[in-house]
Design an enzyme around this catalytic site. Structure first.
Site, PDB file in Angstrom:
ATOM      1  N   THR A  10       0.818  -1.211   0.000  1.00  0.00           N
ATOM      2  CA  THR A  10       0.000   0.000   0.000  1.00  0.00           C
ATOM      3  C   THR A  10       0.855   1.265   0.000  1.00  0.00           C
ATOM      4  OG1 THR A  10      -1.474   1.285   1.418  1.00  0.00           O
ATOM      5  CG2 THR A  10      -0.128  -0.317   2.522  1.00  0.00           C
ATOM      6  N   ASP A  11       0.278   2.365  -0.473  1.00  0.00           N
ATOM      7  CA  ASP A  11       0.997   3.648  -0.394  1.00  0.00           C
ATOM      8  C   ASP A  11       1.032   4.186   1.039  1.00  0.00           C
ATOM      9  OD1 ASP A  11      -1.683   4.374  -0.157  1.00  0.00           O
ATOM     10  OD2 ASP A  11      -1.626   5.936  -1.695  1.00  0.00           O
ATOM     11  N   GLU A  12       0.242   3.566   1.944  1.00  0.00           N
ATOM     12  CA  GLU A  12       0.195   4.067   3.321  1.00  0.00           C
ATOM     13  C   GLU A  12       1.525   3.867   4.050  1.00  0.00           C
ATOM     14  OE1 GLU A  12      -3.385   3.387   5.537  1.00  0.00           O
ATOM     15  OE2 GLU A  12      -4.541   3.059   3.713  1.00  0.00           O
TER      16      GLU A  12
ATOM     17  N   TYR B  34      -1.793  -0.698  10.914  1.00  0.00           N
ATOM     18  CA  TYR B  34      -1.948  -1.338   9.599  1.00  0.00           C
ATOM     19  C   TYR B  34      -0.755  -1.026   8.695  1.00  0.00           C
ATOM     20  CZ  TYR B  34      -3.345  -1.694   4.673  1.00  0.00           C
ATOM     21  OH  TYR B  34      -3.356  -1.967   3.324  1.00  0.00           O
TER      22      TYR B  34
ATOM     23  N   LYS C  76       2.248  -3.455   7.158  1.00  0.00           N
ATOM     24  CA  LYS C  76       2.525  -3.620   5.722  1.00  0.00           C
ATOM     25  C   LYS C  76       3.962  -3.194   5.414  1.00  0.00           C
ATOM     26  CE  LYS C  76       0.046  -4.693   2.826  1.00  0.00           C
ATOM     27  NZ  LYS C  76      -0.355  -6.029   2.286  1.00  0.00           N
TER      28      LYS C  76
HETATM   29  N1  LIG Z   1      -8.227  -1.993  -0.619  1.00  0.00           N
HETATM   30  C1  LIG Z   1      -7.335  -1.043  -0.846  1.00  0.00           C
HETATM   31  O1  LIG Z   1      -7.690   0.102  -1.128  1.00  0.00           O
HETATM   32  C2  LIG Z   1      -5.877  -1.351  -0.797  1.00  0.00           C
HETATM   33  C3  LIG Z   1      -4.972  -0.331  -1.107  1.00  0.00           C
HETATM   34  C4  LIG Z   1      -3.615  -0.608  -1.087  1.00  0.00           C
HETATM   35  C5  LIG Z   1      -3.172  -1.885  -0.792  1.00  0.00           C
HETATM   36  N2  LIG Z   1      -4.067  -2.861  -0.487  1.00  0.00           N
HETATM   37  C6  LIG Z   1      -3.553  -4.195  -0.173  1.00  0.00           C
HETATM   38  O2  LIG Z   1      -4.145  -5.111  -1.083  1.00  0.00           O
HETATM   39  C7  LIG Z   1      -4.336  -6.375  -0.458  1.00  0.00           C
HETATM   40  C8  LIG Z   1      -5.780  -6.799  -0.601  1.00  0.00           C
HETATM   41  O3  LIG Z   1      -6.611  -5.802  -0.019  1.00  0.00           O
HETATM   42  P1  LIG Z   1      -8.204  -5.970   0.018  1.00  0.00           P
HETATM   43  O4  LIG Z   1      -8.783  -4.616   0.128  1.00  0.00           O
HETATM   44  O5  LIG Z   1      -8.639  -6.880  -1.057  1.00  0.00           O
HETATM   45  O6  LIG Z   1      -8.368  -6.709   1.425  1.00  0.00           O
HETATM   46  P2  LIG Z   1      -9.630  -7.454   2.020  1.00  0.00           P
HETATM   47  O7  LIG Z   1      -9.608  -7.152   3.482  1.00  0.00           O
HETATM   48  O8  LIG Z   1     -10.857  -7.153   1.240  1.00  0.00           O
HETATM   49  O9  LIG Z   1      -9.307  -9.004   1.788  1.00  0.00           O
HETATM   50  C9  LIG Z   1      -8.298  -9.675   2.454  1.00  0.00           C
HETATM   51  C10 LIG Z   1      -8.473 -11.161   2.209  1.00  0.00           C
HETATM   52  O10 LIG Z   1      -7.388 -11.831   2.871  1.00  0.00           O
HETATM   53  C11 LIG Z   1      -7.914 -12.924   3.617  1.00  0.00           C
HETATM   54  N3  LIG Z   1      -7.052 -13.152   4.786  1.00  0.00           N
HETATM   55  C12 LIG Z   1      -6.883 -12.330   5.852  1.00  0.00           C
HETATM   56  N4  LIG Z   1      -6.062 -12.894   6.748  1.00  0.00           N
HETATM   57  C13 LIG Z   1      -5.672 -14.088   6.214  1.00  0.00           C
HETATM   58  C14 LIG Z   1      -4.834 -15.136   6.663  1.00  0.00           C
HETATM   59  N5  LIG Z   1      -4.201 -15.065   7.851  1.00  0.00           N
HETATM   60  N6  LIG Z   1      -4.675 -16.222   5.875  1.00  0.00           N
HETATM   61  C15 LIG Z   1      -5.309 -16.317   4.673  1.00  0.00           C
HETATM   62  N7  LIG Z   1      -6.125 -15.355   4.198  1.00  0.00           N
HETATM   63  C16 LIG Z   1      -6.309 -14.257   4.970  1.00  0.00           C
HETATM   64  C17 LIG Z   1      -9.316 -12.483   4.020  1.00  0.00           C
HETATM   65  O11 LIG Z   1     -10.140 -13.596   4.344  1.00  0.00           O
HETATM   66  C18 LIG Z   1      -9.767 -11.726   2.780  1.00  0.00           C
HETATM   67  O12 LIG Z   1     -10.372 -12.603   1.847  1.00  0.00           O
HETATM   68  C19 LIG Z   1      -3.890  -6.201   0.995  1.00  0.00           C
HETATM   69  O13 LIG Z   1      -2.594  -6.716   1.112  1.00  0.00           O
HETATM   70  C20 LIG Z   1      -3.899  -4.695   1.208  1.00  0.00           C
HETATM   71  O14 LIG Z   1      -2.944  -4.317   2.158  1.00  0.00           O
HETATM   72  C21 LIG Z   1      -5.403  -2.618  -0.475  1.00  0.00           C
END
Ligand SMILES: NC(=O)c1ccc[n+]([C@@H]2O[C@H](COP(=O)([O-])OP(=O)(O)OC[C@H]3O[C@@H](n4cnc5c(N)ncnc54)[C@H](O)[C@@H]3O)[C@@H](O)[C@H]2O)c1
Length: 336
Positions: free
Chosen positions: A137-139, A162, A166
């Protein structure tokens, strides 16, 4: 060349969009490892009929399970989404973020190293083209003032549990490249939006509250700025980095769509006023309510995506105004 791809967190928001996109490719087998936390929804997964797909309900914190999956499924590539991802939850329950985001990432890296390599920089036969893509993430870069953009050179300064978890996982990924020569690439992206996002996040909350005519909560004065990226654009960027990204490098992915939170809320309300006018003739924007700010709330995030644009030819196809229309229609259908 046939590839066996492990996708972690494929039942989450971005992971499910990625699986649906990726499963249209030929010559691949996909294994989705997800322990189905509250954030997961298996109904979001619509795999192409011709794809060889396996779902495994399991935890990336379980090192034995992760190692077993690498061996049994002869994994060649990893796209690692699984994470605890909601900043508010990391303030109330940081432990889960440390476990999944740091320990879980470590388990995956270690399993990849053990099954792809015999020693630092020595690949097993047939595993020379393996790749580990870490989604971050950019965070991790902290917060910006009114001006400036995050580049791949920006120093890390995470502000929430969080983003700190990350950032830690990014450092582990980096260390496996430098120490063992593990073929890794990392992407750091801005805020995603689009179909299939969990209801706790900002945009699904605004749309849902508006549809059900409940107060739409906006933190502080609504002036915080995020750089919005349509989820399918992100999935395409990830795939491009997986295919063409330079090993050991990081790529920032952002939509060049900086918007204040209050603008997001007002735009969604305006679109709903047009496509689903309220019987009372009032505007949905009357429901917007300012609430107490999140502790340590970062003011502004914005990404300079010129590296992935210039080196890999990626461009965001949606701007916020086009992507949000599609998103609102998807949620209207879901809630009907
Ligand atoms: N959503 C955003 O805007 C955003 C922005 C930047 C980066 N990201 C990164 O992208 C990735 C996906 O984000 P998202 O929004 O789809 O997240 P999300 O919370 O919607 O989904 C996360 C998924 O991971 C699974 N999970 C969590 N813990 C787990 C574990 N211990 N073992 C196996 N599975 C597990 C959950 O069941 C879920 O299906 C993350 O790594 C997040 O940091 C997201």
């Amino acid at each position: 060349m046939f590839k066996s791809v492990l996708v972690t967190g494929g039942a989450g928001f971005i992971g499910s969009n990625y699986l649906n996109y990726k499963s249209k490719e030929e010559n691949i087998k996909i294994v989705n490892l997800d322990n189905l936390t509250y954030a997961a929804n298996l109904d979001n997964i619509k795999i192409n009929d011709n794809c060889d797909y396996t779902f495994i309900e399991g935890d990336i914190c379980n090192a034995d399970l992760v190692q077993k999956i690498f061996l049994e499924h002869k994994i060649d590539e990893v796209v690692h989404f699984a994470a605890e991802s909601h900043v508010d939850n990391s303030i109330t329950n940081p432990g889960a973020f440390i476990d999944t985001n740091i320990v879980g990432t470590f388990n995956l890296l270690q399993a990849a190293y053990k099954s792809w390599m015999d020693a630092p920089n020595v690949f097993r036969e047939g595993k020379e083209n393996s790749k580990f893509l870490h989604v971050s993430t950019d965070e991790v870069y902290g917060t910006l003032g009114r001006t400036g953009l995050f580049t791949e050179e920006t120093s890390y300064a995470p502000n929430s549990p969080y983003s700190a978890s990350k950032a830690s996982s990014d450092m582990l990924v980096r260390s496996y490249f430098h120490t063992y020569g593990l073929p890794v690439v990392t992407t750091n992206c801005s805020n995603n939006y689009g179909p299939r996002q969990h209801k706790e996040k900002l945009i699904p909350t605004i749309i849902r509250k508006a549809i059900f005519q409940e107060n739409i909560p906006i933190y502080g004065d609504g002036k915080n700025i995020r750089d919005w990226l349509y989820v399918l654009d992100h999935c395409k960027g990830i795939n491009l980095v997986l295919e063409k990204g330079k090993l050991g490098e990081t790529y920032n992915i952002g939509g060049k769509n900086e918007r204040e939170n209050i603008y997001i809320a007002k735009t969604i309300c305006e679109i709903l006023d047009n496509i689903k006018p309220l019987e009372s003739q009032k505007s949905y924007s009357d429901l917007i309510t300012f609430v107490k700010d999140r502790p340590g709330h970062d003011f502004r995030y914005a990404i300079d995506a010129s590296k992935i644009e210039n080196e890999l030819g990626w461009f965001a196809e949606e701007n916020f105004e086009s992507g949000i229309e599609k998103t609102i229609h998807w949620y209207l259908e879901k809630h009907n």
